[in-house]
Write a protein that holds these residues in place. Structure first.
Motif, PDB file in Angstrom:
ATOM      1  N   PRO A  45      21.450 -85.848 -72.864  1.00 23.47           N
ATOM      2  CA  PRO A  45      22.604 -86.467 -73.509  1.00 23.47           C
ATOM      3  C   PRO A  45      23.231 -85.573 -74.576  1.00 23.47           C
ATOM      4  CG  PRO A  45      20.585 -87.440 -74.326  1.00 23.47           C
ATOM      5  CD  PRO A  45      20.199 -86.486 -73.226  1.00 23.47           C
ATOM      6  N   VAL A  46      24.543 -85.657 -74.698  1.00 26.49           N
ATOM      7  CA  VAL A  46      25.272 -84.954 -75.743  1.00 26.49           C
ATOM      8  C   VAL A  46      25.441 -85.939 -76.892  1.00 26.49           C
ATOM      9  CG1 VAL A  46      27.420 -83.811 -76.355  1.00 26.49           C
ATOM     10  CG2 VAL A  46      26.467 -83.538 -74.052  1.00 26.49           C
ATOM     11  N   LEU A  47      24.888 -85.621 -78.030  1.00 31.60           N
ATOM     12  CA  LEU A  47      24.913 -86.514 -79.174  1.00 31.60           C
ATOM     13  C   LEU A  47      25.691 -85.889 -80.322  1.00 31.60           C
ATOM     14  CD1 LEU A  47      21.138 -87.489 -79.145  1.00 31.60           C
ATOM     15  CD2 LEU A  47      23.026 -88.694 -78.054  1.00 31.60           C
ATOM     16  N   SER A  48      26.363 -86.738 -81.079  1.00 30.61           N
ATOM     17  CA  SER A  48      27.086 -86.301 -82.273  1.00 30.61           C
ATOM     18  C   SER A  48      26.690 -87.203 -83.424  1.00 30.61           C
ATOM     19  CB  SER A  48      28.598 -86.410 -82.069  1.00 30.61           C
ATOM     20  OG  SER A  48      29.021 -85.609 -81.000  1.00 30.61           O
ATOM     21  N   THR A  49      26.569 -86.629 -84.593  1.00 32.38           N
ATOM     22  CA  THR A  49      26.285 -87.398 -85.793  1.00 32.38           C
ATOM     23  C   THR A  49      27.573 -87.561 -86.577  1.00 32.38           C
ATOM     24  OG1 THR A  49      24.052 -86.489 -85.883  1.00 32.38           O
ATOM     25  CG2 THR A  49      24.904 -87.503 -87.896  1.00 32.38           C
ATOM     26  N   ILE A  50      27.871 -88.799 -86.954  1.00 37.99           N
ATOM     27  CA  ILE A  50      29.077 -89.086 -87.737  1.00 37.99           C
ATOM     28  C   ILE A  50      28.694 -89.927 -88.952  1.00 37.99           C
ATOM     29  CG2 ILE A  50      30.622 -88.929 -85.752  1.00 37.99           C
ATOM     30  CD1 ILE A  50      30.674 -91.982 -85.654  1.00 37.99           C
ATOM     31  N   GLU A  54      33.445 -92.497 -90.394  1.00 35.49           N
ATOM     32  CA  GLU A  54      33.990 -91.961 -89.141  1.00 35.49           C
ATOM     33  C   GLU A  54      33.711 -92.830 -87.915  1.00 35.49           C
ATOM     34  OE1 GLU A  54      33.710 -87.215 -89.533  1.00 35.49           O
ATOM     35  OE2 GLU A  54      31.780 -88.253 -89.701  1.00 35.49           O
ATOM     36  N   ILE A  55      33.045 -93.945 -88.100  1.00 28.84           N
ATOM     37  CA  ILE A  55      32.676 -94.782 -86.966  1.00 28.84           C
ATOM     38  C   ILE A  55      33.904 -95.177 -86.138  1.00 28.84           C
ATOM     39  CG2 ILE A  55      31.801 -97.054 -86.289  1.00 28.84           C
ATOM     40  CD1 ILE A  55      29.663 -96.712 -88.458  1.00 28.84           C
ATOM     41  N   GLY A  56      34.970 -95.520 -86.778  1.00 27.09           N
ATOM     42  CA  GLY A  56      36.185 -95.909 -86.059  1.00 27.09           C
ATOM     43  C   GLY A  56      36.754 -94.792 -85.190  1.00 27.09           C
ATOM     44  N   ASN A  57      36.489 -93.540 -85.572  1.00 23.15           N
ATOM     45  CA  ASN A  57      36.999 -92.390 -84.825  1.00 23.15           C
ATOM     46  C   ASN A  57      35.951 -91.788 -83.899  1.00 23.15           C
ATOM     47  OD1 ASN A  57      39.443 -92.496 -86.229  1.00 23.15           O
ATOM     48  ND2 ASN A  57      38.575 -91.327 -87.922  1.00 23.15           N
ATOM     49  N   GLY A  58      34.747 -92.313 -83.885  1.00 21.52           N
ATOM     50  CA  GLY A  58      33.655 -91.741 -83.110  1.00 21.52           C
ATOM     51  C   GLY A  58      33.975 -91.602 -81.641  1.00 21.52           C
ATOM     52  N   PHE A  59      34.668 -92.573 -81.071  1.00 29.75           N
ATOM     53  CA  PHE A  59      34.996 -92.526 -79.659  1.00 29.75           C
ATOM     54  C   PHE A  59      35.966 -91.399 -79.349  1.00 29.75           C
ATOM     55  CE2 PHE A  59      37.339 -93.966 -75.871  1.00 29.75           C
ATOM     56  CZ  PHE A  59      36.272 -94.073 -74.993  1.00 29.75           C
ATOM     57  N   LEU A  60      36.833 -91.074 -80.296  1.00 33.62           N
ATOM     58  CA  LEU A  60      37.831 -90.029 -80.090  1.00 33.62           C
ATOM     59  C   LEU A  60      37.205 -88.658 -79.961  1.00 33.62           C
ATOM     60  CD1 LEU A  60      40.526 -91.218 -82.640  1.00 33.62           C
ATOM     61  CD2 LEU A  60      40.463 -91.613 -80.164  1.00 33.62           C
ATOM     62  N   ASN A  61      35.993 -88.476 -80.514  1.00 34.04           N
ATOM     63  CA  ASN A  61      35.328 -87.176 -80.493  1.00 34.04           C
ATOM     64  C   ASN A  61      34.440 -87.003 -79.272  1.00 34.04           C
ATOM     65  OD1 ASN A  61      36.469 -86.429 -82.954  1.00 34.04           O
ATOM     66  ND2 ASN A  61      34.892 -87.538 -84.075  1.00 34.04           N
ATOM     67  N   ALA A  62      34.428 -87.967 -78.374  1.00 35.96           N
ATOM     68  CA  ALA A  62      33.537 -87.898 -77.194  1.00 35.96           C
ATOM     69  C   ALA A  62      34.017 -86.837 -76.233  1.00 35.96           C
ATOM     70  CB  ALA A  62      33.501 -89.260 -76.506  1.00 35.96           C
TER      71      ALA A  62
END
Length: 62
Positions: A45-50, A54-62
């Motif tokens: 899996p590709v994981l990102s820490t926010i 930034e939770i509201g924008n987390g999907f945009l960084n996928a």
């Protein structure tokens, strides 16, 4: 369980070729299978820490 309804930006799904997967749960055997896939490298899996902000924008960084 989280919210029963969610709004998803389908533009991100289409343009970034994001896959959205869901599950209603699984048992111990399912979890063991996932661990096995991760151990063999078949699941990586590709994981990102926010931050919380930034939770509201987390999907945009996928």
């Amino acid at each position: 369980m989280g919210r029963l309804k969610a709004e998803i930006n389908t533009n991100q799904l289409i343009n970034k070729h994001v896959r959205l997967l869901g599950s209603v749960g699984g048992g111990n055997d399912d979890l063991a299978g996932v661990y096995e896939l991760m151990a063999t490298g078949e699941l990586d899996p590709v994981l990102s820490t926010i931050t919380i902000e930034e939770i509201g924008n987390g999907f945009l960084n996928a």
